[in-house]
Design an enzyme around this catalytic site. Structure first.
Site, PDB file in Angstrom:
ATOM      1  CB  SER A 103       6.913  60.586  60.916  1.00  0.00           C
ATOM      2  OG  SER A 103       7.476  59.789  61.923  1.00  0.00           O
TER       3      SER A 103
HETATM    4  N1  SAH Z   1      11.062  60.336  63.456  1.00  0.00           N
HETATM    5  C1  SAH Z   1      11.508  59.266  62.599  1.00  0.00           C
HETATM    6  C2  SAH Z   1      10.564  58.096  62.781  1.00  0.00           C
HETATM    7  C3  SAH Z   1      11.198  56.826  62.497  1.00  0.00           C
HETATM    8  S1  SAH Z   1      10.177  55.421  62.793  1.00  0.00           S
HETATM    9  C4  SAH Z   1      11.522  59.726  61.162  1.00  0.00           C
HETATM   10  O1  SAH Z   1      10.689  60.559  60.801  1.00  0.00           O
HETATM   11  O2  SAH Z   1      12.330  59.238  60.371  1.00  0.00           O
HETATM   12  C5  SAH Z   1      10.481  55.099  64.509  1.00  0.00           C
HETATM   13  C6  SAH Z   1      11.927  54.962  64.895  1.00  0.00           C
HETATM   14  O3  SAH Z   1      11.941  54.630  66.285  1.00  0.00           O
HETATM   15  C7  SAH Z   1      12.691  53.858  64.172  1.00  0.00           C
HETATM   16  O4  SAH Z   1      13.886  54.370  63.684  1.00  0.00           O
HETATM   17  C8  SAH Z   1      12.929  52.827  65.265  1.00  0.00           C
HETATM   18  O5  SAH Z   1      14.124  52.097  65.107  1.00  0.00           O
HETATM   19  C9  SAH Z   1      12.984  53.697  66.495  1.00  0.00           C
HETATM   20  N2  SAH Z   1      12.725  52.996  67.751  1.00  0.00           N
HETATM   21  C10 SAH Z   1      11.803  52.027  68.022  1.00  0.00           C
HETATM   22  N3  SAH Z   1      11.906  51.627  69.292  1.00  0.00           N
HETATM   23  C11 SAH Z   1      12.904  52.355  69.855  1.00  0.00           C
HETATM   24  C12 SAH Z   1      13.499  52.382  71.148  1.00  0.00           C
HETATM   25  N4  SAH Z   1      13.095  51.584  72.129  1.00  0.00           N
HETATM   26  N5  SAH Z   1      14.513  53.246  71.354  1.00  0.00           N
HETATM   27  C13 SAH Z   1      14.952  54.076  70.374  1.00  0.00           C
HETATM   28  N6  SAH Z   1      14.439  54.091  69.133  1.00  0.00           N
HETATM   29  C14 SAH Z   1      13.434  53.240  68.870  1.00  0.00           C
END
Ligand code: SAH
Length: 211
Positions: A60
């Site tokens: 993010s």
């Molecule tokens: N906070 C993280 C954001 C990653 S992007 C960072 O800054 O790195 C969003 C993340 O949510 C991804 O890793 C994706 O795999 C995860 N995600 C999407 N749907 C999900 C679900 N149903 N359960 C758990 N994780 C999920």
């Protein structure tokens, strides 16, 4: 490129853009974001932008990390926080330095493994990880005083509402790929209070798990 000066510039920018919680700014200042991206992208780690982390996911944008963290903490300190979407582990690292315990759920195992390693190397020990589908939350350890979702849900998952403690706060982006908004949901004695906040752009909250 990952110099102290570049990092200071990011903090200055976040503060100019409205992140006002000095504790949050301090934690962003001391957390090495370049550790959370591939080496080839490390030189861009202190730009205020989302970056790819593989598997079609992104780390993010620092502004949104600061904003969501600040909103989650705005009513006072939190002891138990559930995070949905560990991803790179960057947001997890920020939270872990500001709350007592973080419970972080990720549906892509490869991402979770890498995040775990990084967070251990940074010596952040108050994090528990779960490989699973965040639509279900993490019921066994509920309730949580705070819930932060870092992927956009088509609707607010019922399980997450159920797992929110009385007076607990949830920050969650809700909407379609093109049209999403950040919501702050508070559990009150009457039910749930919903506050509509900024327009945002997150990857979708998907169903099921992936190895
Ligand atoms: N906070 C993280 C954001 C990653 S992007 C960072 O800054 O790195 C969003 C993340 O949510 C991804 O890793 C994706 O795999 C995860 N995600 C999407 N749907 C999900 C679900 N149903 N359960 C758990 N994780 C999920």
């Amino acid at each position: 490129m990952t110099s102290q000066r570049t990092r200071e510039r990011l903090i200055q920018r976040l503060s100019e853009d409205g992140i006002a919680n000095t504790q949050v700014l301090e934690v962003v200042r001391r957390t090495p974001r370049h550790v959370f991206v591939e080496e080839a992208l490390a030189h861009r780690a202190y730009e205020d932008t989302a970056l790819p982390i593989g598997h079609n996911q992104t780390i993010s944008q620092p502004y949104i990390v600061g904003r969501m963290t600040e909103l989650l903490l705005a009513a006072g300190p939190l002891d138990k926080v559930l995070e949905i979407g560990t991803g790179s582990g960057y947001q997890t690292a920020i939270l872990a330095q500001l709350v007592e315990r973080v419970f972080s759920v990720e549906r892509i195992q490869a991402l979770q493994e890498r995040a775990k390693e990084r967070l251990a190397r940074l010596n952040l020990r108050n994090i528990v990880f779960r490989f699973g589908d965040g639509w279900d939350g993490w019921n066994a350890l509920a309730p949580y005083n705070g819930i932060m979702v870092t992927a956009a849900a088509s609707s607010v998952p019922q399980a997450l509402l159920d797992q929110l403690a009385p007076n607990g706060r949830m920050i969650i982006p809700v909407g379609t790929e093109r049209n999403q908004q950040l919501f702050l949901i508070t559990r009150t004695s009457q039910g749930f209070d919903q506050q509509l906040l900024d327009p945002v752009h997150f990857v979708p909250l998907l169903h099921g798990t992936q190895y």
